[in-house]
Design a protein around this motif. Sequence first.
Motif, mmCIF file in Angstrom:
data_model
loop_
_atom_site.group_PDB
_atom_site.id
_atom_site.type_symbol
_atom_site.label_atom_id
_atom_site.label_comp_id
_atom_site.label_asym_id
_atom_site.label_seq_id
_atom_site.Cartn_x
_atom_site.Cartn_y
_atom_site.Cartn_z
ATOM 1 N N TRP A 37 8.629 -1.603 -0.489
ATOM 2 C CA TRP A 37 9.053 -2.968 -0.820
ATOM 3 C C TRP A 37 9.156 -3.869 0.396
ATOM 4 O O TRP A 37 9.137 -5.087 0.268
ATOM 5 C CB TRP A 37 10.391 -2.959 -1.569
ATOM 6 N N SER A 38 9.301 -3.288 1.591
ATOM 7 C CA SER A 38 9.444 -4.175 2.758
ATOM 8 C C SER A 38 8.097 -4.770 3.164
ATOM 9 O O SER A 38 8.051 -5.814 3.806
ATOM 10 C CB SER A 38 10.093 -3.432 3.921
ATOM 11 N N THR A 39 7.002 -4.108 2.772
ATOM 12 C CA THR A 39 5.675 -4.603 3.162
ATOM 13 C C THR A 39 4.777 -4.876 1.957
ATOM 14 O O THR A 39 3.793 -5.600 2.079
ATOM 15 C CB THR A 39 4.951 -3.558 4.028
ATOM 16 N N GLY A 40 5.080 -4.242 0.834
ATOM 17 C CA GLY A 40 4.211 -4.324 -0.340
ATOM 18 C C GLY A 40 3.145 -3.248 -0.359
ATOM 19 O O GLY A 40 2.406 -3.110 -1.334
ATOM 20 N N LYS A 41 3.063 -2.462 0.727
ATOM 21 C CA LYS A 41 1.992 -1.464 0.861
ATOM 22 C C LYS A 41 2.059 -0.432 -0.270
ATOM 23 O O LYS A 41 3.123 0.079 -0.608
ATOM 24 C CB LYS A 41 2.134 -0.763 2.218
ATOM 25 N N LEU A 42 0.889 -0.145 -0.840
ATOM 26 C CA LEU A 42 0.767 0.821 -1.933
ATOM 27 C C LEU A 42 0.200 2.131 -1.416
ATOM 28 O O LEU A 42 -0.658 2.127 -0.524
ATOM 29 C CB LEU A 42 -0.183 0.275 -2.997
ATOM 30 N N SER A 43 0.638 3.230 -2.006
ATOM 31 C CA SER A 43 -0.002 4.512 -1.700
ATOM 32 C C SER A 43 -0.119 5.339 -2.970
ATOM 33 O O SER A 43 0.653 5.165 -3.914
ATOM 34 C CB SER A 43 0.765 5.262 -0.614
ATOM 35 N N GLY A 44 -1.099 6.223 -2.977
ATOM 36 C CA GLY A 44 -1.345 7.069 -4.149
ATOM 37 C C GLY A 44 -2.814 7.023 -4.533
ATOM 38 O O GLY A 44 -3.581 6.191 -4.038
ATOM 39 N N ALA A 45 -3.174 7.924 -5.426
ATOM 40 C CA ALA A 45 -4.584 8.112 -5.777
ATOM 41 C C ALA A 45 -5.174 6.923 -6.531
ATOM 42 O O ALA A 45 -6.386 6.707 -6.500
ATOM 43 C CB ALA A 45 -4.735 9.380 -6.614
ATOM 44 N N ALA A 46 -4.328 6.137 -7.216
ATOM 45 C CA ALA A 46 -4.855 5.039 -8.041
ATOM 46 C C ALA A 46 -5.097 3.756 -7.239
ATOM 47 O O ALA A 46 -5.446 2.727 -7.806
ATOM 48 C CB ALA A 46 -3.877 4.743 -9.179
ATOM 49 N N VAL A 47 -4.892 3.817 -5.915
ATOM 50 C CA VAL A 47 -4.963 2.597 -5.095
ATOM 51 C C VAL A 47 -6.396 2.325 -4.628
ATOM 52 O O VAL A 47 -7.065 3.210 -4.106
ATOM 53 C CB VAL A 47 -4.008 2.704 -3.880
ATOM 54 N N TRP B 45 -1.851 -4.869 -10.381
ATOM 55 C CA TRP B 45 -0.817 -5.126 -9.373
ATOM 56 C C TRP B 45 -1.475 -4.920 -8.019
ATOM 57 O O TRP B 45 -2.244 -3.954 -7.848
ATOM 58 C CB TRP B 45 0.324 -4.109 -9.554
ATOM 59 N N GLY B 46 -1.187 -5.805 -7.074
ATOM 60 C CA GLY B 46 -1.804 -5.618 -5.763
ATOM 61 C C GLY B 46 -1.043 -6.316 -4.657
ATOM 62 O O GLY B 46 0.020 -6.906 -4.885
ATOM 63 N N ASN B 47 -1.597 -6.214 -3.483
ATOM 64 C CA ASN B 47 -1.019 -6.919 -2.328
ATOM 65 C C ASN B 47 -2.146 -7.442 -1.445
ATOM 66 O O ASN B 47 -3.273 -6.949 -1.502
ATOM 67 C CB ASN B 47 -0.084 -6.003 -1.535
ATOM 68 N N THR B 48 -1.817 -8.447 -0.662
ATOM 69 C CA THR B 48 -2.768 -8.993 0.313
ATOM 70 C C THR B 48 -2.035 -9.188 1.630
ATOM 71 O O THR B 48 -0.908 -9.694 1.642
ATOM 72 C CB THR B 48 -3.337 -10.349 -0.170
ATOM 73 N N GLU C 93 -0.854 -15.838 -13.111
ATOM 74 C CA GLU C 93 -0.638 -14.800 -12.090
ATOM 75 C C GLU C 93 0.673 -15.074 -11.370
ATOM 76 O O GLU C 93 1.083 -16.220 -11.248
ATOM 77 C CB GLU C 93 -1.821 -14.848 -11.095
ATOM 78 N N PHE C 94 1.303 -13.999 -10.873
ATOM 79 C CA PHE C 94 2.458 -14.128 -9.979
ATOM 80 C C PHE C 94 2.053 -13.727 -8.571
ATOM 81 O O PHE C 94 1.334 -12.725 -8.399
ATOM 82 C CB PHE C 94 3.592 -13.178 -10.404
ATOM 83 N N TYR C 95 2.538 -14.461 -7.580
ATOM 84 C CA TYR C 95 2.488 -14.057 -6.173
ATOM 85 C C TYR C 95 3.932 -14.019 -5.677
ATOM 86 O O TYR C 95 4.749 -14.860 -6.086
ATOM 87 C CB TYR C 95 1.747 -15.094 -5.310
ATOM 88 N N ALA C 96 4.236 -13.097 -4.778
ATOM 89 C CA ALA C 96 5.553 -13.082 -4.122
ATOM 90 C C ALA C 96 5.337 -12.716 -2.667
ATOM 91 O O ALA C 96 4.462 -11.916 -2.339
ATOM 92 C CB ALA C 96 6.463 -12.064 -4.795
ATOM 93 N N THR C 97 6.123 -13.304 -1.791
ATOM 94 C CA THR C 97 5.960 -13.052 -0.357
ATOM 95 C C THR C 97 6.899 -11.929 0.076
ATOM 96 O O THR C 97 8.092 -11.972 -0.241
ATOM 97 C CB THR C 97 6.295 -14.322 0.447
ATOM 98 N N THR C 98 6.367 -10.951 0.800
ATOM 99 C CA THR C 98 7.244 -9.926 1.376
ATOM 100 C C THR C 98 7.575 -10.250 2.829
ATOM 101 O O THR C 98 8.716 -10.115 3.232
ATOM 102 C CB THR C 98 6.652 -8.510 1.251
ATOM 103 N N SER C 99 6.586 -10.668 3.632
ATOM 104 C CA SER C 99 6.900 -11.051 5.016
ATOM 105 C C SER C 99 5.888 -12.052 5.545
ATOM 106 O O SER C 99 4.785 -12.179 5.026
ATOM 107 C CB SER C 99 6.976 -9.823 5.917
#
Length: 187
Positions: free
Chosen positions: A15-25, A73-76, A102-108
């Motif tokens: 949640w601090s960066t939005g970074k995703l991990s796992g096989a579905a990414v 769901w994603g991040n940029t 669409e929703f966007y939210a800022t993490t940092s």
Amino acid sequence: MGEHSIGQALAFLDWSTGKLSGAAVHESTKTLGDLRGIFSSERDWAKMDPTGVVYHVQWVTPPGADTEGGLLWGNTTIEPGTVGDEYFMTHGHFHLKPDRTEFYATTSGSGLLLLMDSARHTQIQEMSPGSLHHIGPGLAHRVINTGAEKLKILACWPSDAGHDYGTIAQQGFSVRVLRGSGSPRIV
Ligand code: PA5
Ligand code: NI
């Protein structure tokens, strides 16, 4: 007692960066070379290393994402930097199905979100950690990193929204955001 089963999470999210991990990414990187014609100064763009990263996208595709009602769901992460005086930014797009929002939210980091309607009227929203942005129907959207750090955002959108990149590639947005003395210049 009802029948039940215990399954795996789709992916994991920092949640601090939005970074995703796992096989579905899934992941994709956009370099300066990929963004030809997007920045106003072709001359400054041509002087830069085409392999330089401008932004990186991760997203998860849940099972059934190819049916109506599915969500992605994603991040940029947009690097800090400029091409000439113009800040690094995403390509930007309309959705192929204009009613898909669409929703966007800022993490940092910090930046600006451009939201442009089909009449080329553009609304600009400031992005800062915790800011939540709703991209309404029919609005093209582009994120611009106006800060000195990476700008990291989360996004959630309907899986059948589709991306219309062609309109932006041909006509651009009605505003550009340039480095000014003190604060960004919107032209
Ligand atoms: O679905 C979205 O709007 C985002 O995930 C974007 O695709 C992402 O931020 C990259 O921008 P673009 O698709 O305009 O290159
Ligand atoms: Ni979108």
